[in-house]
Design an enzyme around this catalytic site. Structure first.
Site, PDB file in Angstrom:
ATOM      1  N   PHE A   1       0.858  -1.167   0.000  1.00  0.00           N
ATOM      2  CA  PHE A   1       0.000   0.000   0.000  1.00  0.00           C
ATOM      3  C   PHE A   1       0.897   1.221   0.000  1.00  0.00           C
ATOM      4  CE2 PHE A   1      -4.618   0.783   1.337  1.00  0.00           C
ATOM      5  CZ  PHE A   1      -5.114  -0.072   0.387  1.00  0.00           C
TER       6      PHE A   1
ATOM      7  N   GLN B   1      -8.290  14.488   3.467  1.00  0.00           N
ATOM      8  CA  GLN B   1      -7.540  13.690   2.496  1.00  0.00           C
ATOM      9  C   GLN B   1      -8.327  13.571   1.191  1.00  0.00           C
ATOM     10  OE1 GLN B   1      -6.760   9.241   2.880  1.00  0.00           O
ATOM     11  NE2 GLN B   1      -4.719  10.104   3.198  1.00  0.00           N
TER      12      GLN B   1
ATOM     13  N   HIS C   1      -8.411  11.521  -1.958  1.00  0.00           N
ATOM     14  CA  HIS C   1      -7.907  10.276  -2.521  1.00  0.00           C
ATOM     15  C   HIS C   1      -7.563  10.524  -3.991  1.00  0.00           C
ATOM     16  CE1 HIS C   1      -7.587   6.071  -3.653  1.00  0.00           C
ATOM     17  NE2 HIS C   1      -7.675   5.737  -2.378  1.00  0.00           N
TER      18      HIS C   1
ATOM     19  N   LEU D   1     -14.985   5.913  -5.058  1.00  0.00           N
ATOM     20  CA  LEU D   1     -13.607   5.467  -4.871  1.00  0.00           C
ATOM     21  C   LEU D   1     -13.198   4.352  -5.823  1.00  0.00           C
ATOM     22  CD1 LEU D   1     -11.116   5.844  -2.999  1.00  0.00           C
ATOM     23  CD2 LEU D   1     -12.008   3.953  -1.638  1.00  0.00           C
TER      24      LEU D   1
ATOM     25  N   GLU E   1      -7.155   2.113  -3.618  1.00  0.00           N
ATOM     26  CA  GLU E   1      -5.701   2.138  -3.734  1.00  0.00           C
ATOM     27  C   GLU E   1      -5.133   0.743  -3.986  1.00  0.00           C
ATOM     28  OE1 GLU E   1      -1.993   3.407  -0.858  1.00  0.00           O
ATOM     29  OE2 GLU E   1      -3.795   4.630  -0.843  1.00  0.00           O
TER      30      GLU E   1
ATOM     31  N   ARG F   1      -0.595   9.609  -0.516  1.00  0.00           N
ATOM     32  CA  ARG F   1      -1.834   9.972  -1.202  1.00  0.00           C
ATOM     33  C   ARG F   1      -1.868  11.445  -1.587  1.00  0.00           C
ATOM     34  NH1 ARG F   1      -6.548   6.528   2.027  1.00  0.00           N
ATOM     35  NH2 ARG F   1      -6.082   4.539   1.010  1.00  0.00           N
TER      36      ARG F   1
ATOM     37  N   HIS G   1     -12.061  12.152   0.419  1.00  0.00           N
ATOM     38  CA  HIS G   1     -12.142  10.761   0.841  1.00  0.00           C
ATOM     39  C   HIS G   1     -12.191  10.549   2.350  1.00  0.00           C
ATOM     40  CE1 HIS G   1     -11.649   6.476   0.793  1.00  0.00           C
ATOM     41  NE2 HIS G   1     -10.448   6.513   1.323  1.00  0.00           N
TER      42      HIS G   1
ATOM     43  N   ARG H   1      -3.456  10.565   6.102  1.00  0.00           N
ATOM     44  CA  ARG H   1      -3.651   9.204   6.612  1.00  0.00           C
ATOM     45  C   ARG H   1      -2.917   8.175   5.766  1.00  0.00           C
ATOM     46  NH1 ARG H   1      -7.193   5.065   5.446  1.00  0.00           N
ATOM     47  NH2 ARG H   1      -8.458   6.359   4.054  1.00  0.00           N
TER      48      ARG H   1
END
Length: 574
Positions: free
Chosen positions: A124, A238, A240, A254, A257, A288, A352, A387
């Site tokens: 990730f 955040q 995304h 979304l 990721e 991100r 997000h 995050r």
């Protein structure tokens, strides 16, 4: 307008506002301590926002990379949070995440497994090792299913279709809450010495958001401020990198990721793999905020698609691999006529997650107001300025367990509340009729997207605040309802919550004169050392009062790992 009467009363030791992973995990721990509690939610019991968390949950199990440990996880979290995380929050969550994930598996959570039967882990963004445990690309849905089943097995009570709009206090202690039962169309009063706010964040106050309709509109922020708690880092939202751009009905939804974690690459309309320019080492798995700004820049400079997006391509992977690892994404795009094993997805940034939220002590879940606790995305502290992907689910189950135990200790010394001390007066908000409220909500969301989005400046932020103040002043001029109307009442509550959050985002972003993590000021493009602090807001009779606090020192264990500079070798993915 005549105020309606309370119809129903309920009496519980603890009421939990929100029935997602954080709320349910808190309830399960309370049940272990033989404490009666009630889960309250707007949606159905198994339809919380948790199910939208697709990519995975972080825990340093070392299934594939045995050198990983909680300290490296903590260092990655703090680095990704640009050093304004609460170090104690980071340590608590990273230390306890492995045990929490294994507990979920014990309760029946169906994680993907390695050939030797361990919980599988994927790459990730911005992580030093493969530590993100997953269930295909529907990890949140599987975790929620597991927790709901556990809650039902434990006979934990739940009421759905309830909109809580006021937390009650007497003598500086929590005494309950008022809500509206949307199913039975009546006002309800809950008598309780403990209220847990677990009703999500505020990412949906933007016009383009990965949240569903009616979720994450700032209920938690508004309720906490009204009850006397403080909120923190409201400017940290955040964006995304990858939300859908078409069709219109899917705008902002979304694209996990996990697509990039499994090897997806980003290209502009000319076919250029542009992340080589912005993050040559980590490429698509950079933080991100870096990836979101890179995409935004490509679009602004004319290298975007006709739908103002870029392409995310995983078609170089085998079709069976894609269907196994990314089943939900494969099905969703197939539903709109795109086979992602053959064609790229069109994506652009979307609001997000809110790193800001209620200030809590992560060792207890307490807000500092006696009897008021908060868990999950409603809180601030763990994530800092950005995050780390995969940390949100870890936060919910770790802090939920901690908070449940902490409440049990609190109740052993808590005297019985005086029922006569409750103020159950319902103050109906003086907001406009439904059609006007609906339009104003749309206006405020669009205002935030344009004036407090990915790229900010003093001029843009001040223009946004002026527009918001104009909306606030003009509210009194709109047609008012002369009789109680439930639909209008609920829409007005949403409008109120969104406007509270909008004001604090704009003012916080103006106050923070630097760029840090998700907060990017083009007029102050660099991090500034004296701004390594948290911005806080509290509510007073005169309005919202701003303050700030310095970040506590990071522990020696984590500091040593930070200095070692563990970094993901992206080319392991090639």
């Amino acid at each position: 307008m005549e105020n309606p009467n309370i119809v129903t009363n309920f009496d519980y030791k603890v009421i939990i506002l929100g029935a997602g992973a954080a709320g349910i995990r808190t309830a399960i721990e309370l049940k272990k301590n033989n404490i009666s509690c009630l889960l309250i939610s707007k949606r159905k019991h198994d339809d919380a926002h948790t199910k939208m968390a697709a990519g995975g949950i972080n825990a340093s199990l070392g299934s594939l990379d045995p050198d990983d440990n909680w300290k490296i996880h903590a260092a990655d979290t703090i680095r990704e949070g640009y050093f304004i995380n609460d170090p104690s929050a980071v340590e608590v969550v990273c230390k306890q995440a492995p045990e929490a994930v294994l507990e979920l598996q014990k309760w029946g959570c169906k994680f993907n497994l390695t050939e030797d039967g361990k919980i599988n882990q994927r790459f990730f963004g911005a992580q030093s090792f493969r530590r993100t445990c997953f269930s295909g690309d529907e990890t949140g849905k599987e975790i929620l299913r597991t927790l709901v089943a556990k809650a039902k097995a434990e006979a934990i009570e739940h009421q759905e279709g309830i909109y809580i709009f006021k937390i009650l206090k007497s003598n500086e202690r929590i005494t309950g809450a008022l809500g509206y039962d949307m199913v039975n169309e009546q006002f309800v009063h809950y008598l309780s010495p403990v209220v847990v706010i677990a009703c999500g964040g505020y990412a949906s106050v933007y016009s383009r958001s990965s949240s569903r309709q009616g979720e994450n509109t700032g209920d938690s922020i508004s309720l906490a401020l009204q009850a006397g708690a403080r909120v923190m880092d409201m400017e940290m939202v955040q964006f995304h990198p990858t939300g859908m751009v078409s069709p219109q009905s899917y705008l902002g939804k979304l694209v996990t990721e996990a697509v990039r974690g499994e090897g997806g690459i980003l290209v502009n309309k000319t076919g250029e793999r542009f992340m080589e320019k912005y993050a040559p080492e980590q490429m698509e798995l950079a933080t991100r905020d870096e990836v979101a700004r890179a995409i935004a820049k490509e679009i602004l400079e004319g290298r975007g698609t006709k739908n103002s997006g870029v392409f995310l391509d995983i078609s170089h992977k085998d079709k069976d691999f894609i269907k196994d690892r990314l089943p939900h994404m494969y099905e969703r795009f197939s539903g709109i006529g795109i086979d992602i094993s053959k064609k790229p997805m069109e994506v652009a940034p979307t609001s997000h997650y809110s790193m800001g939220g209620i200030e809590v002590d992560f060792t207890t879940g307490s807000t500092g107001v006696k009897g008021l606790y908060a868990v999950g995305e409603a809180t601030a502290g763990l994530h800092g300025a950005n995050r780390l992907g995969g940390n949100s689910l870890a936060e919910t189950i770790v802090l939920g367990k901690i908070t449940g135990n902490s409440i049990a200790e609190y109740l052993t010394t808590q005297a019985t509340i005086e029922k006569k001390g409750n103020d159950t007066t319902i103050q109906l908000p003086q907001f406009p009729n439904y059609l006007s409220a609906e339009k104003l909500i749309k206006d405020v969301k669009e205002l935030l997207w344009l004036h407090a989005g990915i790229i900010r400046s003093q001029k843009i932020l001040e223009e946004g605040l002026e527009k918001l103040e104009k909306i606030q002043k003009n509210l009194k001029g709109h047609e008012q309802q002369t009789e109680f109307n439930a639909e209008n009442f609920l829409m007005s509550l949403d409008l109120h919550n969104i406007m509270v959050v909008a004001e604090l985002i704009l003012k916080s972003a103006l106050e923070r004169k630097e760029s840090r993590g998700a907060h990017f000021r083009e007029d102050f493009p660099e991090e500034r050392k004296h701004w390594c602090k948290n911005i806080l807001w509290g509510k007073t009779q005169a309005g919202y009062q701003i303050s700030s606090k310095d970040i506590p020192e990071v522990g020696r264990d984590i500091k040593e790992v930070l200095e070692a500079h563990y970094r993901l070798d992206y080319h392991q993915l090639e």
